[in-house]
Design an enzyme around this catalytic site. Structure first.
Site, PDB file in Angstrom:
ATOM      1  CB  SER A   1      -3.358   1.459  -3.506  1.00  0.00           C
ATOM      2  OG  SER A   1      -3.910   1.274  -2.224  1.00  0.00           O
TER       3      SER A   1
ATOM      4  CE  LYS B   1      -3.842  -2.117  -1.555  1.00  0.00           C
ATOM      5  NZ  LYS B   1      -2.514  -2.645  -1.198  1.00  0.00           N
TER       6      LYS B   1
ATOM      7  CE  LYS C   1      -4.625   0.777   1.705  1.00  0.00           C
ATOM      8  NZ  LYS C   1      -3.703  -0.309   2.091  1.00  0.00           N
TER       9      LYS C   1
ATOM     10  CG  ASP D   1      -4.766  -3.676   1.854  1.00  0.00           C
ATOM     11  OD1 ASP D   1      -4.861  -4.462   2.827  1.00  0.00           O
ATOM     12  OD2 ASP D   1      -3.714  -3.038   1.595  1.00  0.00           O
TER      13      ASP D   1
ATOM     14  CD  GLU E   1      -2.890  -5.897   0.209  1.00  0.00           C
ATOM     15  OE1 GLU E   1      -3.474  -5.475  -0.813  1.00  0.00           O
ATOM     16  OE2 GLU E   1      -1.809  -5.416   0.608  1.00  0.00           O
TER      17      GLU E   1
ATOM     18  CG  ASP F   1       0.821  -5.795   2.907  1.00  0.00           C
ATOM     19  OD1 ASP F   1       2.014  -5.845   3.224  1.00  0.00           O
ATOM     20  OD2 ASP F   1       0.252  -4.695   2.657  1.00  0.00           O
TER      21      ASP F   1
ATOM     22  N   GLY G   1       3.061  -1.248  -2.599  1.00  0.00           N
ATOM     23  CA  GLY G   1       3.759   0.011  -2.380  1.00  0.00           C
ATOM     24  C   GLY G   1       3.462   0.538  -0.995  1.00  0.00           C
TER      25      GLY G   1
HETATM   26  O1  OSB Z   1      -1.228  -2.006   2.803  1.00  0.00           O
HETATM   27  O2  OSB Z   1      -0.634  -1.766   0.790  1.00  0.00           O
HETATM   28  C1  OSB Z   1      -0.787  -1.286   1.914  1.00  0.00           C
HETATM   29  C2  OSB Z   1       0.014   2.442   1.839  1.00  0.00           C
HETATM   30  C3  OSB Z   1       0.548   2.586   3.098  1.00  0.00           C
HETATM   31  C4  OSB Z   1       0.607   1.518   3.938  1.00  0.00           C
HETATM   32  C5  OSB Z   1       0.133   0.277   3.540  1.00  0.00           C
HETATM   33  C6  OSB Z   1      -0.384   0.110   2.278  1.00  0.00           C
HETATM   34  C7  OSB Z   1      -0.469   1.219   1.418  1.00  0.00           C
HETATM   35  C8  OSB Z   1      -1.059   1.203   0.097  1.00  0.00           C
HETATM   36  C9  OSB Z   1      -0.512   2.194  -0.887  1.00  0.00           C
HETATM   37  O3  OSB Z   1      -1.994   0.514  -0.199  1.00  0.00           O
HETATM   38  C10 OSB Z   1       0.005   1.583  -2.109  1.00  0.00           C
HETATM   39  C11 OSB Z   1       0.811   2.536  -2.952  1.00  0.00           C
HETATM   40  O4  OSB Z   1       1.928   2.910  -2.575  1.00  0.00           O
HETATM   41  O5  OSB Z   1       0.344   2.913  -4.023  1.00  0.00           O
HETATM   42 MG    MG Z   2      -1.691  -3.942   2.080  1.00  0.00          MG
END
Ligand code: OSB
Ligand code: MG
Length: 381
Positions: A142, A167, A169, A194, A219, A244, A302
């Site tokens: 991510s 993935k 953001k 996401d 997401e 999520d 995660g």
């Molecule tokens: O929305 O998936 C999420 C990290 C903190 C809070 C929300 C999210 C995330 C991540 C990190 O996308 C994913 C990871 O731990 O590798």
């Molecule tokens: Mg998410």
């Protein structure tokens, strides 16, 4: 198995590289951990992957989790064993705090520590205890960057490390351009985005332009507490919607399945299963099974977990019901400056589960003590 002691610790692990989402940038984290100790001196550990504030969702922040544990959950567990004897199963443990509404993240830490104890007692890896039948699977990363350049650089790093699924953001104003740049550089990679609930019913239409980039999923584009509006917009966008934040339980999952069945189509619904968001691995496993039965794809999310939490999630990914690569690794190599175990690692983007007991990694108690301190403890009668 009789419990003798339950303790809550607070750690402050530091990320090597800041992580940016639609709701904020994080570098220093605060992390509650639950330690369960048995009468014969065994210790089980559960990480609660909170963020410092409720920007992601309610009750996923450190202060809320610490309050729930101290005021309600820990006393309930202690009372239940004192009055009813040792827990006969994980379900019995969960029953002791089932009366408490919400607090899914806080509850998940108790359950994880208990699973660790059960696996140690059985001398088995968690994936075996959970009925996992798949040793090897692809994993992803991510990427939370502030600029297109930063995202491209983290993506290049992840691809060079062998990861085959990215993935990224996004948020309003930082969506189509970053996706276009990634697609140009990596035409064949599995790519997903996401939004962490950054869009509204008035501006989500910008996301329709993403249909041109062959994304695996979008997401949580809308409100963190909503399922219905997500189902509605899913009919007007070809790319599957992944939930999520708005999934807290098997029931929420069933609601989503029902809505997508009535509206667009079940192949446009994907569920990100984060065990702490659904109160722990028991519920997470039930969700994975329900989704498989309905033909809805799943993957494991995660929360910037330490190597300890990530190892639990990798064991969970051994279930054959999980369809897609999860957020198990950092795009920049390692997440933390100091970690609680040697992180498990993937080869060319494929992770293989070993035969090690419980999580399969050794918990570093010295690092645990260096990174934080005990806040609270209760002893069982
Ligand atoms: O929305 O998936 C999420 C990290 C903190 C809070 C929300 C999210 C995330 C991540 C990190 O996308 C994913 C990871 O731990 O590798
Ligand atoms: Mg998410």
């Amino acid at each position: 198995m009789k419990l003798a002691r339950i303790a809550v610790h607070l750690l402050e692990p530091e990320l090597r590289v800041p992580f940016t989402t639609s709701f904020g940038t994080y570098t220093r984290l605060t992390r509650p951990f639950v330690v369960l100790e048995t009468t014969d001196g065994r210790r089980g550990v559960g990480e609660i992957p909170t963020l410092t504030d409720p920007g992601y969702k309610a009750e996923a922040d450190t202060p809320a989790v610490l309050t729930s544990l101290r005021e309600f959950i820990v006393p309930s567990v202690v009372r239940a064993q004192n009055e009813g004897g040792p827990f006969a199963s994980v379900d019995a443990l969960r029953q002791s705090y089932a009366w408490i509404k919400g607090a899914t993240f806080a509850k998940s830490g108790i359950e994880a520590a208990y699973w660790d104890l059960l696996a140690q007692e059985a001398g088995q890896p968690l994936w075996q205890l959970w009925g996992g039948e798949r040793r090897s699977f692809p994993v992803g990363v991510s990427i939370g960057g502030k600029t297109v350049e930063q995202v491209l650089s983290l993506a290049q790093n992840a691809v060079d490390l062998g990861y085959q699924r990215l993935k990224v953001k996004i948020w309003p104003g930082f969506d189509v351009d970053v996706v276009r740049a990634l697609r140009e550089r990596f035409p064949d990679i599995l790519l997903q985005v996401d939004a962490n609930s950054a869009y509204t019913l008035d501006n989500w239409q910008a996301l329709q332009a993403l249909d041109d980039f062959d994304l695996l999923l979008i997401e949580q584009p809308l409100y963190d507490d909503d399922i219905v509006r997500h189902a509605e917009i899913s009919a007007s966008i070809r790319t599957p919607i992944c939930l999520d934040e708005s999934i807290h339980s098997l029931r929420d999952t069933q609601s989503a399945i029902q809505l997508w069945r009535q509206g667009s189509s079940l192949d446009r619904l994907i569920i990100n299963i984060k065990p702490p968001r659904v109160s722990g691995f028991s519920e997470a496993i039930a969700i994975a099974r329900a989704c498989r039965a309905a033909g809805v794809r799943t993957w494991i999310g995660g929360m910037l977990d330490t190597a300890w939490g990530k190892a639990f999630n990798l064991n969970f990914n051994g279930l054959s019901e999980i369809d897609l690569p999860g957020d198990h690794f950092s795009p920049s190599g390692a997440y933390f400056i100091q970690d609680l175990a040697t992180p498990l690692s993937a080869q060319d983007g494929i992770f293989t589960l070993g035969d090690g007991v419980s999580t399969g990694v050794e918990f570093d108690w010295a690092a645990f003590d260096q990174l934080g301190r005990q806040l609270h403890e209760e002893r069982f009668a």
